[in-house]
Design a protein around this motif. Structure first.
Motif, PDB file in Angstrom:
ATOM      1  N   VAL A 175      30.199  41.780  58.095  1.00  0.00           N
ATOM      2  CA  VAL A 175      28.823  41.990  57.680  1.00  0.00           C
ATOM      3  C   VAL A 175      28.051  40.719  57.964  1.00  0.00           C
ATOM      4  CG1 VAL A 175      29.257  43.686  55.897  1.00  0.00           C
ATOM      5  CG2 VAL A 175      29.442  41.303  55.318  1.00  0.00           C
ATOM      6  N   ALA A 176      26.849  40.874  58.484  1.00  0.00           N
ATOM      7  CA  ALA A 176      26.008  39.725  58.774  1.00  0.00           C
ATOM      8  C   ALA A 176      24.886  39.698  57.772  1.00  0.00           C
ATOM      9  CB  ALA A 176      25.454  39.816  60.187  1.00  0.00           C
ATOM     10  N   SER A 205      32.619  39.037  49.093  1.00  0.00           N
ATOM     11  CA  SER A 205      31.697  39.701  50.012  1.00  0.00           C
ATOM     12  C   SER A 205      32.453  40.668  50.911  1.00  0.00           C
ATOM     13  CB  SER A 205      30.934  38.675  50.853  1.00  0.00           C
ATOM     14  OG  SER A 205      31.823  37.901  51.631  1.00  0.00           O
ATOM     15  N   LYS A 206      33.582  40.213  51.478  1.00  0.00           N
ATOM     16  CA  LYS A 206      34.360  41.083  52.362  1.00  0.00           C
ATOM     17  C   LYS A 206      34.966  42.265  51.604  1.00  0.00           C
ATOM     18  CE  LYS A 206      35.848  37.796  55.916  1.00  0.00           C
ATOM     19  NZ  LYS A 206      37.023  37.150  56.529  1.00  0.00           N
ATOM     20  N   ARG A 207      35.511  42.001  50.451  1.00  0.00           N
ATOM     21  CA  ARG A 207      36.185  43.051  49.664  1.00  0.00           C
ATOM     22  C   ARG A 207      35.436  43.331  48.370  1.00  0.00           C
ATOM     23  NH1 ARG A 207      42.126  40.497  49.606  1.00  0.00           N
ATOM     24  NH2 ARG A 207      40.882  38.593  49.447  1.00  0.00           N
ATOM     25  N   ILE A 250      38.692  53.080  42.512  1.00  0.00           N
ATOM     26  CA  ILE A 250      39.362  52.055  43.315  1.00  0.00           C
ATOM     27  C   ILE A 250      39.473  52.460  44.780  1.00  0.00           C
ATOM     28  CG2 ILE A 250      41.510  50.779  43.631  1.00  0.00           C
ATOM     29  CD1 ILE A 250      41.944  50.962  40.615  1.00  0.00           C
ATOM     30  N   LEU A 251      39.982  53.663  45.063  1.00  0.00           N
ATOM     31  CA  LEU A 251      40.227  54.075  46.446  1.00  0.00           C
ATOM     32  C   LEU A 251      38.954  54.135  47.292  1.00  0.00           C
ATOM     33  CD1 LEU A 251      42.975  56.821  45.889  1.00  0.00           C
ATOM     34  CD2 LEU A 251      43.258  54.409  46.512  1.00  0.00           C
ATOM     35  N   PRO A 252      37.840  54.711  46.791  1.00  0.00           N
ATOM     36  CA  PRO A 252      36.620  54.683  47.608  1.00  0.00           C
ATOM     37  C   PRO A 252      36.136  53.268  47.908  1.00  0.00           C
ATOM     38  CG  PRO A 252      36.423  56.337  45.894  1.00  0.00           C
ATOM     39  CD  PRO A 252      37.658  55.538  45.578  1.00  0.00           C
ATOM     40  N   ASP A 263      34.476  49.218  51.886  1.00  0.00           N
ATOM     41  CA  ASP A 263      34.444  47.885  52.488  1.00  0.00           C
ATOM     42  C   ASP A 263      34.508  47.954  54.016  1.00  0.00           C
ATOM     43  OD1 ASP A 263      34.165  46.250  50.232  1.00  0.00           O
ATOM     44  OD2 ASP A 263      36.302  46.420  49.769  1.00  0.00           O
ATOM     45  N   ARG A 264      34.952  49.080  54.546  1.00  0.00           N
ATOM     46  CA  ARG A 264      35.016  49.252  55.992  1.00  0.00           C
ATOM     47  C   ARG A 264      33.808  49.999  56.541  1.00  0.00           C
ATOM     48  NH1 ARG A 264      39.818  48.113  58.332  1.00  0.00           N
ATOM     49  NH2 ARG A 264      39.335  49.490  60.071  1.00  0.00           N
TER      50      ARG A 264
END
Length: 450
Positions: free
Chosen positions: A38-39, A182-184, A313-315, A320-321
């Protein structure tokens, strides 16, 4: 991955600044260590505390602490369905079900609406003050509820006092996680948000098992003591990363000039208007419509909550992708379809199936909403205020949704169809607004992270 000992900061982690994520094509490959998935527009990294660690012991301890904040705010709010049934059959049996449901609706409304104040207070650096006030109000409110015998007493203690305490905890619980990830981010917030579901399993079970043995008063006091112990843990481990910012206005007017933010606020309003109708009504529905035993009717609420744990949790892993908005829209439409299908449930097997599937689908609505707000916030130093505004709008929906459903249904005649159709239609309206927010943010392109 949790890093033990002193955490090291890579060049990639240094490049990540305390900002929100912009959308990026899903098929874009990472071309250098400075190009994250992500930018974002950056805030000067020379300011201390703005580099996002994305892991480490301290970061994951914040997730653990946030888990218990949500465990004791939303978890106790989710328990109200059990109290509603008890009140209808015992100390408030002379009151109409719709009047009793106002207690839970006010509690949930204050949990969300109070965020319009606690968000800016959090942004100004008064994190521990909010935690201390929330802990006191929740524990005190549950203790006073244990002594209540009249409607106004329950309303003041469980509805208003516990609601205000929960409101002090909720916005800080999700905003603090966004400061460390931020990533996760969606995954981390999903883990924290699962505290709502776990609390919605444990607290009703405590009340159900203890109330026949030790009475309403002590069953409720035990819940208060559990809340106190878990809050002490949260107070001990949680740390706000950045120092106090300049005083802000309660309302961030710039947010209301951004179409994606406004449309998503509309989506959360409709979502929370309908989201908790099954939680509040499934126990009475189970007894009146499916022939379920009293024991199974009680456990229908914990079944929804348990399934909702995985739904939170799963969603987040997928979000994140692909982006939280891209994940939230299908979760919302699935929840709406399931509620429409609820009208066809007439036996115990169908009841359990609905409870499991609805908990799984609806869990993402609560857990992904803060991540969506983070992606719509250019400056994460204002995240607390923006989350607070967003959920204050959601609180209005929660305030009116359950009483409307209670007025539509006819418990004495075992007629629930009107409430079910109302809930499904409201959740479908939320889906439309969510899709609108996604289009306003990224345009009509499909393969775009949003």
């Amino acid at each position: 991955m949790i890093k033990l000992g002193k955490s090291t900061v890579t060049s990639e982690e240094k490049a990540e600044t305390y900002t929100s994520a912009e959308s990026a094509p899903l098929d874009t490959e990472v071309k250098s260590s400075h190009e994250d998935d992500v930018a974002a527009p950056s805030i000067s990294s020379s300011k201390p505390g703005f580099d996002i660690p994305n892991g480490g012991v301290v970061a994951w301890l914040q997730v653990a602490g946030s888990f218990f904040l949500i465990f004791n705010s939303w978890g106790i709010a989710n328990t109200y369905g059990v109290y509603q049934t008890f009140y209808e059959e015992n100390i408030l049996s002379s009151m109409a079900p719709s009047a009793i449901s106002w207690i839970g609706s006010i509690q949930g409304f204050l949990l969300l609406m109070f965020g319009v104040l606690t968000g800016p207070i959090f942004d100004m650096g008064y994190f521990y003050s909010l935690l201390a006030a929330g802990t006191f109000l929740i524990v005190f409110g549950m203790m006073m509820t244990s002594l209540s015998t009249q409607y106004y007493q329950v309303l003041l203690s469980q509805g208003i006092c516990v609601g205000l305490g929960s409101g002090c905890l909720f916005v800080p619980s999700v905003a603090i996680v966004a400061m460390y990830f931020s990533k996760r981010r969606a995954f981390a917030i999903g883990i924290a948000a699962s505290g709502s579901s776990i609390g919605g399993v444990i607290y009703p079970a405590i009340f159900h098992q203890l109330q026949p043995k030790v009475g309403f008063g002590w069953a409720t006091r035990v819940i208060g003591f559990v809340a106190l112990g878990t809050q002490i843990f949260a107070l001990a481990v949680m740390r706000r990363r950045s120092g106090p910012t300049a005083p802000r206005q309660i309302i961030d007017k710039t947010a209301w000039r951004e179409a994606p933010y406004v449309l998503f606020a509309l989506a959360t309003f409709f979502a929370f208007m309908g989201l908790y109708i099954p939680f509040f009504n499934i126990s009475t529905f189970a007894e009146g419509k499916t022939g379920a035993s009293v024991e199974l009717a009680f456990y229908s609420v914990p079944i929804i909550s348990a399934a909702s744990t995985f739904g939170r949790i799963l969603p987040g892993l997928i979000a994140d992708r692909v982006g939280p908005l891209n994940m939230l829209a299908p979760s919302s439409v699935a929840s709406a379809i399931l509620v429409f299908s609820w009208a066809a449930v007439h036996n115990v097997g169908g009841l359990v199936t609905f409870a499991l599937l609805y908990g799984l689908a609806s869990g993402a609505i609560v857990s992904l909403a803060p991540s969506v707000v983070a992606t719509l916030t250019p400056d994460l130093r204002r995240l607390g205020g923006r989350i607070g505004m967003q959920f204050s709008i959601a609180g209005l929906g929660l305030l009116i949704g359950n009483p409307i459903a209670g007025a539509i249904e006819n418990v004495q005649e075992r007629e629930y169809l009107g409430a079910q159709m109302f809930c499904g239609a409201i959740l479908m309206a939320s889906t439309i607004a969510t899709i609108g927010a996604r289009i306003a943010k990224t345009g009509p392109r499909l393969m775009v992270k949003a």
